[in-house]
Design a protein around this motif. Structure first.
Motif, PDB file in Angstrom:
ATOM      1  N   GLU A 274      -5.869   6.560  -4.031  1.00  0.00           N
ATOM      2  CA  GLU A 274      -7.054   8.191  -3.329  1.00  0.00           C
ATOM      3  C   GLU A 274      -6.103   8.918  -2.655  1.00  0.00           C
ATOM      4  OE1 GLU A 274     -11.227   8.907  -2.204  1.00  0.00           O
ATOM      5  OE2 GLU A 274     -10.903   6.363  -3.080  1.00  0.00           O
ATOM      6  N   GLU A 275      -5.534   8.600  -1.038  1.00  0.00           N
ATOM      7  CA  GLU A 275      -4.996   9.105  -0.715  1.00  0.00           C
ATOM      8  C   GLU A 275      -3.437   9.323  -0.882  1.00  0.00           C
ATOM      9  OE1 GLU A 275      -6.240   5.541   1.887  1.00  0.00           O
ATOM     10  OE2 GLU A 275      -5.485   6.304  -0.215  1.00  0.00           O
ATOM     11  N   LEU A 276      -3.429   9.256  -1.887  1.00  0.00           N
ATOM     12  CA  LEU A 276      -1.702   9.765  -2.727  1.00  0.00           C
ATOM     13  C   LEU A 276      -2.654  10.587  -4.004  1.00  0.00           C
ATOM     14  CD1 LEU A 276       1.215   9.558  -2.183  1.00  0.00           C
ATOM     15  CD2 LEU A 276       1.661   7.727  -3.715  1.00  0.00           C
TER      16      LEU A 276
ATOM     17  N   LYS B 219       0.676  -1.241  -0.283  1.00  0.00           N
ATOM     18  CA  LYS B 219       0.052  -0.075   0.060  1.00  0.00           C
ATOM     19  C   LYS B 219       0.988   1.399   0.065  1.00  0.00           C
ATOM     20  CE  LYS B 219      -3.664   2.103   2.409  1.00  0.00           C
ATOM     21  NZ  LYS B 219      -4.461   1.991   3.143  1.00  0.00           N
TER      22      LYS B 219
ATOM     23  N   GLY C 269      -3.685   2.256  -2.071  1.00  0.00           N
ATOM     24  CA  GLY C 269      -3.596   4.296  -1.498  1.00  0.00           C
ATOM     25  C   GLY C 269      -3.645   5.044  -2.480  1.00  0.00           C
TER      26      GLY C 269
END
Length: 473
Positions: A290-292, A116, A288
């Motif tokens: 979307e978070e990045l 992730k 991960g």
């Protein structure tokens, strides 16, 4: 404690991922690859390779049944499904071990677990459900200047067609049946669906294929697709196009499907098993992204022709980066990506020069524009065709059914596309792929000497036919 920082980390050890990792190591990058299930990915373990092993068993069985056509005799012909599957799994296992050897040979660290993205240049790896192979690194946090996502794809699931591993199969279950079902419904007529339809039918299963579009093998040239349908139906496979499966009702050991046709009618048919082959979706969940802030489109990672995403230092290749979802596309895409990172200025991916192959009986292979697509693009074209029945080698092999079709730009002589159906065409198509990459015109192909007697002579004759110079028809 071992250094956990790398120049390049590849997430996913399928054909795209492991080839990228090898090229990365060759270019001098300190490289690691993260995998959670099996080295070689779906293609090597549950896709391209073991399916070809299954299809080879079916092909041999077919020829044994046709022994009399060759002046031979074979009695009490039968098969052992367990042994057929065991051979296929053995082939996959052998190649899986080979990928492990290649990682070790190229000094690539294999990190075992689920990856992730955890911020710029950081990757958290959590434990995998699968036991870690010997010599792999443990989960934890790792860092890399360049992170290449090559997580592949998985079978698409449509509402009402959810696989249950018993009665409704994906390709996973279809590759390892405990016994041959008496009847089979294949939903979807892309390469996966048609290959399984061909395999099961050859072994004696009553097979029906349902396709929502007007033609089977929708990405192929319409003429080739039509010939394929005629051959498959002549063998006894039932094919319904412009139809859909709207409902599945499961019994104790069978499934009743409601099939709706284009005229609005619907009928119920019962099958022992169903294979859902309605495409694949990218493995982007839990990475991960979307978070990045990594951009995705329709369940896939958006990347440019060099594999670069909108986030610096993050790249995507292979199935997860979009169609065509083919192993050889993934491999080449990975090489382009890592060579671009190195600053080598590689040629960008040209998807029109990626061949496609379907290993049913008869085989189908193609590259470039179909006749319809060439016309849609406004090209004035010349089309050449040559039938297998006009080729001495095809007749000697007992394989007189098939066609080689070529499409040229009428003004420049550029080879725009090539499409084939018949024996061993998956081995022939590379000749036209090479020609297209060399920007060959009809003149060079006409002046090329093809060996006799070979199936490849039909490639030459097809070119000649496009220019009214064909010899053997």
């Amino acid at each position: 404690m071992a250094d956990k920082s790398y120049d390049v980390v590849v997430i996913g050890a399928g054909p795209g991922g492991y080839v990228t990792a090898i090229r990365s190591a060759q270019l001098g990058f300190k490289t690691a690859i993260i995998e959670a299930r099996h080295l070689g990915g779906i293609c090597l373990n549950w896709g391209c390779i073991p399916t070809k092993a299954l299809l080879r068993s079916a092909e041999i069985f077919h020829y044994m049944q046709k022994a009399g056509d060759y002046g031979l005799s074979a009695e009490k012909i039968s098969f052992d499904m367990g042994a057929v599957v065991k051979r296929s799994r053995g082939v996959a296992s052998q190649l899986n071990q080979g990928v492990g050897f290649l990682m070790k040979k190229n000094k690539i660290d294999v990190i075992w677990g689920r990856a992730k993205l955890a911020g710029k240049g950081k990757i958290d790896v959590s434990p995998s459900d699968e036991p870690a192979p010997k010599g792999t690194l443990e989960p934890g946090q790792y860092s890399a200047k360049h992170i290449i996502v090559a997580t592949g794809a998985r079978p698409r699931v449509l509402p009402g067609l959810e696989p249950d591993q018993k009665l409704v199969w994906t390709y996973f279950e279809a590759m390892a049946p405990k016994s041959l079902p008496k009847s089979l419904l294949v939903v979807g007529s892309g390469a996966i669906g048609i290959e399984f339809a061909s395999f099961y039918h050859t072994l004696g299963c009553d097979v029906t294929v349902v396709e929502v579009l007007p033609q089977i093998l929708p990405v192929e040239d319409a003429e080739i697709s039509s010939l394929a349908r005629k051959r498959l139906e002549k063998q006894g496979i039932k094919i319904l196009t412009e139809a859909k499966v709207s409902k599945l009702e499961k019994g104790a050991d069978d499934v009743t499907a409601t099939i709706e046709t284009k005229d609005g009618k619907s009928e119920k048919k019962t099958f022992a098993r169903v294979i859902s082959a309605v495409g694949v979706v990218g493995n982007i969940d839990g990475l991960g992204l979307e978070e990045l802030g990594v951009k995705t489109e329709r369940g896939l990672i958006a990347a440019d022709p060099y594999g670069r995403t909108n986030v610096e230092g993050v790249y995507a290749i292979g199935d997860v980066a979009g169609p065509p979802m083919l192993a050889h596309k993934a491999e080449h895409e990975g090489v382009i990506c890592i060579e671009a990172i190195k600053g080598m200025q590689p040629h960008p991916m040209d998807k029109l020069k990626i061949p496609g192959c379907t290993y049913c009986h008869p085989q189908i292979a193609s590259v470039g524009l179909t006749e319809a697509k060439a016309k849609e693009a406004g090209r004035k074209i010349r089309v050449g065709r040559f039938p297998f029945i006009g080729n001495g080698k095809a007749i000697a092999l007992g394989e007189p059914d098939g066609l080689v079709k070529t499409i040229f730009d009428a003004e420049t002589g550029e080879l725009l596309g090539a499409h084939m159906i018949g024996a061993e065409v998956t081995e022939l198509i590379q000749g036209f792929v090479v020609a297209m990459n060399l920007e060959t015109t009809e003149e060079e192909l006409m002046h090329t000497v093809f060996p006799h007697p070979t199936l490849s002579e039909m490639m030459h004759e097809s070119v000649l036919d496009a220019y009214d110079r064909v010899i053997h028809v």
